[in-house]
Write a protein that holds these residues in place. Structure first.
Motif, PDB file in Angstrom:
ATOM      1  N   ARG A  38      12.806 -16.568 -46.299  1.00 30.67           N
ATOM      2  CA  ARG A  38      14.271 -16.192 -46.522  1.00 30.67           C
ATOM      3  C   ARG A  38      14.499 -16.858 -47.801  1.00 30.67           C
ATOM      4  O   ARG A  38      15.469 -16.551 -48.782  1.00 30.67           O
ATOM      5  CB  ARG A  38      15.118 -16.541 -45.404  1.00 30.67           C
TER       6      ARG A  38
ATOM      7  N   GLU B 178      16.241 -15.131 -51.089  1.00 29.88           N
ATOM      8  CA  GLU B 178      17.690 -15.429 -51.290  1.00 29.88           C
ATOM      9  C   GLU B 178      17.464 -16.277 -52.645  1.00 29.88           C
ATOM     10  O   GLU B 178      19.063 -16.681 -53.025  1.00 29.88           O
ATOM     11  CB  GLU B 178      18.456 -16.055 -50.340  1.00 29.88           C
TER      12      GLU B 178
ATOM     13  N   ASP C  57      12.252  -8.750 -37.593  1.00 32.48           N
ATOM     14  CA  ASP C  57      13.427  -8.683 -38.133  1.00 32.48           C
ATOM     15  C   ASP C  57      14.694  -9.104 -37.257  1.00 32.48           C
ATOM     16  O   ASP C  57      15.825  -9.368 -37.752  1.00 32.48           O
ATOM     17  CB  ASP C  57      13.958  -7.091 -38.243  1.00 32.48           C
TER      18      ASP C  57
ATOM     19  N   ALA D  15      17.513 -11.811 -38.533  1.00 31.08           N
ATOM     20  CA  ALA D  15      18.913 -11.146 -38.431  1.00 31.08           C
ATOM     21  C   ALA D  15      19.851 -12.481 -37.624  1.00 31.08           C
ATOM     22  O   ALA D  15      20.912 -12.676 -38.016  1.00 31.08           O
ATOM     23  CB  ALA D  15      19.170  -9.870 -37.860  1.00 31.08           C
TER      24      ALA D  15
ATOM     25  N   ALA E 248      20.257 -15.489 -39.687  1.00 32.10           N
ATOM     26  CA  ALA E 248      21.032 -15.246 -40.788  1.00 32.10           C
ATOM     27  C   ALA E 248      22.676 -15.189 -40.515  1.00 32.10           C
ATOM     28  O   ALA E 248      23.451 -14.890 -41.182  1.00 32.10           O
ATOM     29  CB  ALA E 248      20.610 -14.089 -41.692  1.00 32.10           C
ATOM     30  N   GLY E 249      22.861 -15.016 -39.148  1.00 32.37           N
ATOM     31  CA  GLY E 249      24.024 -14.753 -38.471  1.00 32.37           C
ATOM     32  C   GLY E 249      24.587 -13.454 -38.439  1.00 32.37           C
ATOM     33  O   GLY E 249      25.712 -13.277 -38.685  1.00 32.37           O
ATOM     34  N   ARG E 250      23.768 -12.473 -38.820  1.00 36.60           N
ATOM     35  CA  ARG E 250      24.045 -11.248 -38.840  1.00 36.60           C
ATOM     36  C   ARG E 250      24.026 -10.163 -37.584  1.00 36.60           C
ATOM     37  O   ARG E 250      24.275  -9.146 -37.639  1.00 36.60           O
ATOM     38  CB  ARG E 250      23.070 -10.403 -39.784  1.00 36.60           C
ATOM     39  N   THR E 251      24.012 -10.801 -36.618  1.00 35.30           N
ATOM     40  CA  THR E 251      24.148 -10.323 -35.243  1.00 35.30           C
ATOM     41  C   THR E 251      25.217 -10.992 -34.406  1.00 35.30           C
ATOM     42  O   THR E 251      25.508 -12.203 -34.483  1.00 35.30           O
ATOM     43  CB  THR E 251      22.749 -10.505 -34.465  1.00 35.30           C
ATOM     44  N   ARG E 252      25.798 -10.192 -33.644  1.00 34.94           N
ATOM     45  CA  ARG E 252      26.914 -10.953 -32.640  1.00 34.94           C
ATOM     46  C   ARG E 252      26.952 -10.197 -31.353  1.00 34.94           C
ATOM     47  O   ARG E 252      26.519  -8.951 -30.990  1.00 34.94           O
ATOM     48  CB  ARG E 252      28.209 -10.727 -33.326  1.00 34.94           C
TER      49      ARG E 252
END
Length: 419
Positions: free
Chosen positions: A47, A51, A400, A404, A407-411
């Motif tokens: 990552r 990035e 995946d 996620a 990266a804090g892309r799920t809630r």
């Protein structure tokens, strides 16, 4: 959730969305956790490259760390190097990949006879011998060597230092008192957190020491209890997984709103008898292994189910009612073994030192039916390396999803428990 009041989070803490790491207990089974962390460290490097943020590889993604039993040891070792995620994981991996039983408990002939053999003798004929009343054996094994290993792995002063920076927000380990029956969470934090008290459990702010880890990892009957000061007196404590009604609660009280839970055994097993299971009366080892699995696995599984149910319930509420409630969803990602660890252990029992193997054979722990007990005591590299590899493989299979999460892309994760 296990502790519904803990879901009431103010808006500032909601915006922070602190991520917690929960490491459960399980003796030698905790090698699986190390494999999961090894995989995550590799994903962090990927990552960081993708990035173009090199510093990200070193950054600790888990500022809140909670552990129980062997998980408390891993958690504290991790926290003591929280300023460099790669270094922290690398050091833990190094220890677990090269484990020998003699680093954890006395495995020589004299040591085994002095503890385990005397303990078994006391159980059988000790009541007829007056001398046993004067020299009562304390446990199956003498874990004195573990203290030296922990001292080499962990520097408590570094934990205090990291709590003064952004590298670490809180560390907690749990123990269970044989004296009072209380389940106690000792914790350190970067800012003042009000201690919590619930039925049969309480939290105490205190610097984590080696003695706390020896107490938290003192598997009942297997390792001796450890005396710790509590409320102005000394109490004897054992493994923190005992009477642990709400394993996830400490992480939430310490501010975590996103939690990675790493188990040390399968959270759910298929119903019915396993193929090839011997219907004969269970051996002492088989019963002991079943009891330990109940201690280490059942409470965590039930707590996760409660958390997911509350998350789902909150998701059904209209937006207005959801804003008015004091409850908040807690995002949780659970990674647990895809294979039975007792079956893996049965392939490695022969790697144990001869005196240990001989004693375990006497209680039936060296055959397939009793391998569950051996799976907690197999601090040998052939076994721990296979568990590390399994943790690595299981984590990368969910690559995946893990990326996620990091990266804090799920809630508001509400996925079913993995097998």
């Amino acid at each position: 959730m296990s502790d519904e009041a803990a879901f009431g989070l103010d808006e500032n803490r909601r915006r922070e969305r602190a991520t917690g790491l929960l490491l459960s207990g399980g003796g030698a089974r905790a090698a699986y956790q190390v494999g999961v962390l090894k995989a995550i460290a590799g994903l962090q490097v990927e990552r960081a490259r993708a990035e173009q943020r090199p510093y990200l590889a070193r950054e600790n993604p888990f500022p809140i760390v909670v552990g129980t039993s062997a998980g408390a040891i891993n958690a504290t070792a991790f926290a003591s190097r929280a300023d460099n995620f790669q270094e922290a994981v690398g050091r833990i991996v190094e220890v677990w990949e090269n484990f020998r039983a003699e680093q954890v408990y006395r495995s020589d002939s004299f040591g085994v006879v002095k503890t385990g053999a005397r303990w078994l003798t006391a159980l059988s004929i000790g009541w007829t011998l007056r001398k046993w009343s004067r020299a009562r054996p304390k446990s199956l094994f003498d874990n004195a060597p573990l203290s030296e290993l922990l001292t080499s792995m962990i520097d408590p002063q570094r934990i205090a230092l990291h709590l003064e920076t952004v590298a670490l927000k809180a560390l907690a380990v749990t123990v269970s008192s044989y004296t009072s029956g209380q389940h106690v969470t000792f914790y350190q934090s970067s800012h003042a957190i009000e201690p919590w008290t619930r039925s049969q459990r309480l939290a105490i702010p205190e610097s984590i020491r080696i003695d706390h880890l020896l107490a938290s990892s003192a598997i009942p009957f297997v390792f001796p209890a450890k005396a710790l000061p509590l409320g102005g007196r000394s109490e004897y404590f054992g493994d923190g997984s005992m009477r642990q009604l709400a394993p996830i609660s400490p992480a939430i009280h310490l501010g975590a709103e996103r939690i990675l839970v790493i188990g040390a055994g399968r959270m759910q097993e298929p119903g019915g008898a396993r193929p090839g299971t011997d219907p004969a009366y269970p051996s002492l080892a088989q019963i002991a292994g079943h009891a330990l699995s109940s201690i280490f696995l059942d409470s965590l599984s039930a707590d996760i189910e409660r958390l997911l149910r509350i998350n789902r319930t909150l998701g059904l509420l209209p937006a207005k009612e959801r804003r008015e409630t004091t409850l908040r969803p807690i995002e949780v990602l659970v990674i647990s073994p895809s294979q039975r660890l007792d079956e893996i252990a049965s392939r490695h029992v022969g790697s144990l030192p001869t005196p240990v193997r001989a004693m375990l054979r006497g209680v039936g722990a060296t055959d397939a039916r009793g391998a569950a007990l051996a799976s907690y005591l197999l601090f040998e590299s052939s076994y721990t390396r296979e568990l590390i590899d399994l943790g690595l493989t299981d984590t990368l299979a969910r690559r995946d999803e893990v990326i996620a999460f990091l990266a804090g892309r799920t809630r508001d994760v509400c996925a079913d428990l993995p097998g």
